[in-house]
Design a protein around this motif. Sequence first.
Motif, PDB file in Angstrom:
ATOM      1  N   MET A  91      10.999 -21.259  -7.580  1.00  0.00           N
ATOM      2  CA  MET A  91      12.698 -21.456  -7.621  1.00  0.00           C
ATOM      3  C   MET A  91      12.926 -22.385  -6.171  1.00  0.00           C
ATOM      4  O   MET A  91      13.277 -22.283  -5.460  1.00  0.00           O
ATOM      5  N   THR A  92      13.571 -23.427  -7.193  1.00  0.00           N
ATOM      6  CA  THR A  92      14.648 -24.410  -6.760  1.00  0.00           C
ATOM      7  C   THR A  92      16.439 -23.722  -6.690  1.00  0.00           C
ATOM      8  O   THR A  92      16.647 -23.389  -7.466  1.00  0.00           O
ATOM      9  N   HIS A  93      16.759 -24.805  -5.943  1.00  0.00           N
ATOM     10  CA  HIS A  93      18.043 -24.508  -5.615  1.00  0.00           C
ATOM     11  C   HIS A  93      19.022 -25.679  -5.443  1.00  0.00           C
ATOM     12  O   HIS A  93      18.010 -26.142  -4.473  1.00  0.00           O
ATOM     13  N   ARG A  94      20.329 -25.567  -5.816  1.00  0.00           N
ATOM     14  CA  ARG A  94      20.847 -26.522  -5.470  1.00  0.00           C
ATOM     15  C   ARG A  94      21.975 -26.313  -5.920  1.00  0.00           C
ATOM     16  O   ARG A  94      22.739 -25.717  -6.486  1.00  0.00           O
ATOM     17  N   ALA A 126     -12.015 -18.034 -25.081  1.00  0.00           N
ATOM     18  CA  ALA A 126     -12.592 -17.872 -23.913  1.00  0.00           C
ATOM     19  C   ALA A 126     -12.072 -18.071 -22.442  1.00  0.00           C
ATOM     20  O   ALA A 126     -12.512 -17.373 -21.665  1.00  0.00           O
ATOM     21  N   GLN A 127     -11.475 -19.116 -22.383  1.00  0.00           N
ATOM     22  CA  GLN A 127     -10.889 -19.789 -21.546  1.00  0.00           C
ATOM     23  C   GLN A 127      -9.998 -19.031 -20.343  1.00  0.00           C
ATOM     24  O   GLN A 127      -9.329 -17.757 -21.025  1.00  0.00           O
ATOM     25  N   GLU A 128      -9.441 -18.222 -19.249  1.00  0.00           N
ATOM     26  CA  GLU A 128      -8.584 -17.435 -18.329  1.00  0.00           C
ATOM     27  C   GLU A 128      -8.563 -18.449 -17.746  1.00  0.00           C
ATOM     28  O   GLU A 128      -8.811 -18.658 -17.339  1.00  0.00           O
ATOM     29  N   THR A 129      -7.013 -18.265 -17.723  1.00  0.00           N
ATOM     30  CA  THR A 129      -5.990 -19.098 -17.075  1.00  0.00           C
ATOM     31  C   THR A 129      -5.162 -17.349 -15.511  1.00  0.00           C
ATOM     32  O   THR A 129      -4.642 -16.760 -15.973  1.00  0.00           O
ATOM     33  N   ARG A 130      -6.136 -18.235 -14.801  1.00  0.00           N
ATOM     34  CA  ARG A 130      -5.421 -16.975 -13.399  1.00  0.00           C
ATOM     35  C   ARG A 130      -5.005 -17.656 -12.524  1.00  0.00           C
ATOM     36  O   ARG A 130      -4.483 -18.578 -12.123  1.00  0.00           O
ATOM     37  N   ARG A 131      -3.804 -16.607 -11.984  1.00  0.00           N
ATOM     38  CA  ARG A 131      -3.189 -17.813 -10.994  1.00  0.00           C
ATOM     39  C   ARG A 131      -2.513 -18.781 -11.129  1.00  0.00           C
ATOM     40  O   ARG A 131      -2.460 -18.907 -10.410  1.00  0.00           O
ATOM     41  N   PRO A 132      -1.412 -18.880 -12.480  1.00  0.00           N
ATOM     42  CA  PRO A 132      -0.484 -20.568 -12.056  1.00  0.00           C
ATOM     43  C   PRO A 132       0.646 -20.244 -11.392  1.00  0.00           C
ATOM     44  O   PRO A 132       1.392 -18.905 -10.936  1.00  0.00           O
ATOM     45  N   ILE A 133       0.640 -21.346 -10.944  1.00  0.00           N
ATOM     46  CA  ILE A 133       2.200 -21.573 -10.197  1.00  0.00           C
ATOM     47  C   ILE A 133       2.223 -21.933 -11.315  1.00  0.00           C
ATOM     48  O   ILE A 133       2.550 -23.400 -11.793  1.00  0.00           O
ATOM     49  N   ILE A 134       4.260 -21.445 -11.448  1.00  0.00           N
ATOM     50  CA  ILE A 134       5.149 -22.180 -12.057  1.00  0.00           C
ATOM     51  C   ILE A 134       6.275 -22.505 -11.383  1.00  0.00           C
ATOM     52  O   ILE A 134       6.709 -21.346 -10.760  1.00  0.00           O
ATOM     53  N   ILE A 135       6.263 -23.132 -11.290  1.00  0.00           N
ATOM     54  CA  ILE A 135       8.111 -23.629 -10.882  1.00  0.00           C
ATOM     55  C   ILE A 135       9.439 -23.215 -11.679  1.00  0.00           C
ATOM     56  O   ILE A 135       9.445 -23.643 -12.818  1.00  0.00           O
ATOM     57  N   THR A 136      10.337 -23.090 -11.246  1.00  0.00           N
ATOM     58  CA  THR A 136      11.843 -22.927 -12.209  1.00  0.00           C
ATOM     59  C   THR A 136      12.888 -23.049 -11.431  1.00  0.00           C
ATOM     60  O   THR A 136      12.598 -23.259  -9.944  1.00  0.00           O
ATOM     61  N   GLY A 137      13.898 -23.041 -11.907  1.00  0.00           N
ATOM     62  CA  GLY A 137      15.049 -23.367 -10.939  1.00  0.00           C
ATOM     63  C   GLY A 137      16.038 -23.732 -12.066  1.00  0.00           C
ATOM     64  O   GLY A 137      15.864 -24.212 -13.319  1.00  0.00           O
ATOM     65  N   LEU A 138      17.143 -23.455 -11.527  1.00  0.00           N
ATOM     66  CA  LEU A 138      17.892 -24.404 -12.422  1.00  0.00           C
ATOM     67  C   LEU A 138      18.079 -26.035 -12.461  1.00  0.00           C
ATOM     68  O   LEU A 138      17.254 -26.656 -12.445  1.00  0.00           O
ATOM     69  N   PRO A 139      18.045 -26.630 -13.695  1.00  0.00           N
ATOM     70  CA  PRO A 139      17.599 -28.320 -13.719  1.00  0.00           C
ATOM     71  C   PRO A 139      18.155 -28.854 -13.228  1.00  0.00           C
ATOM     72  O   PRO A 139      18.968 -28.203 -12.557  1.00  0.00           O
ATOM     73  N   ARG A 140      17.703 -30.354 -12.641  1.00  0.00           N
ATOM     74  CA  ARG A 140      18.068 -31.187 -11.757  1.00  0.00           C
ATOM     75  C   ARG A 140      18.133 -30.068 -10.024  1.00  0.00           C
ATOM     76  O   ARG A 140      18.711 -31.561  -9.367  1.00  0.00           O
TER      77      ARG A 140
END
Length: 291
Positions: A239-242, A73-87
């Motif tokens: 999204m992170t960048h390098r 019954a648990q709800e998972t609302r508005r998660p912040i998801i960090i992604t981007g190329l590794p490193r």
Amino acid sequence: EEGLLRAACRQATLEDFGDPSFREPFRRLLASVKSEARLNPMGRLATRHDLIRLLVNRLRMEEDRKRNPGIAAQETRRPIIITGLPRTGTTLLHALLALDPANRVPLTWETVYPSPPPDAATYRTDRRIGVVNGQIRWFHRLVKGFNRIHPVDAQLPEECLVIFSHSFLSYQFETAHRLPSYLDWLEGQDLRPAYQAHRRFLQHLQWRCPGARWVLKAPAHMFDFGAMFSTYPDACVVMTHRDPNQVTASNASLTATLRGAFSDEIDPLEVGPECSRRWAEAITRAMRFRD
């Protein structure tokens, strides 16, 4: 395959693995490990131990859900998801956002041993913390210098690859091992089953230890934003960048170092182009979806 499944059932004294869709990716992973990973004796032992642990976790989490209907019954609302190329600093940003007490991040110990569900009252003193830190000490003996490349600790934020691994649809496996056929197959899959299992995992972790929002992280989210948003339609993605040249060199170094603990036949001239191709594909998919 059957031997590993039986070993997990004996260890957990349970038999229900839940959704059977994990069987095909599990089977393909095993075939690739056997024919392509070139494991040394330590690699064979470590891989067997890890696969059985994942299967045991599936069994125990399924039993937890049967005994505790509140988990589903648990709800998972508005998660912040960090992604981007590794490193590109995803780990640093994840750790920084974890400092906000309102944010809930998955810690290493609870992703390695999620059952029984963590409890807020014992979250910082759970006995599993010591168990996982002991395993990490052994890991650092095997993978010399890895702690200078990527921080690992039982109470540090962990990325989603560890959670995805319980569905056996995970890029974690090919980071640790040479698995070209499994990777080729994985890149052609709809990852919605992996994200559905991911959501169930978060429900499990937050049942007795909630937060205002989840903060999650994995470069591999870029491979299927469609599957991610079908599961978390209200997600906020960062999204992170390098410089990609720096990314490729750094990621190839990490991959070769990690694989070298489990195989004596690591060819850096193979790892570099593999990492370049894989993450060029990931960023291309991410940009296409954003467009």
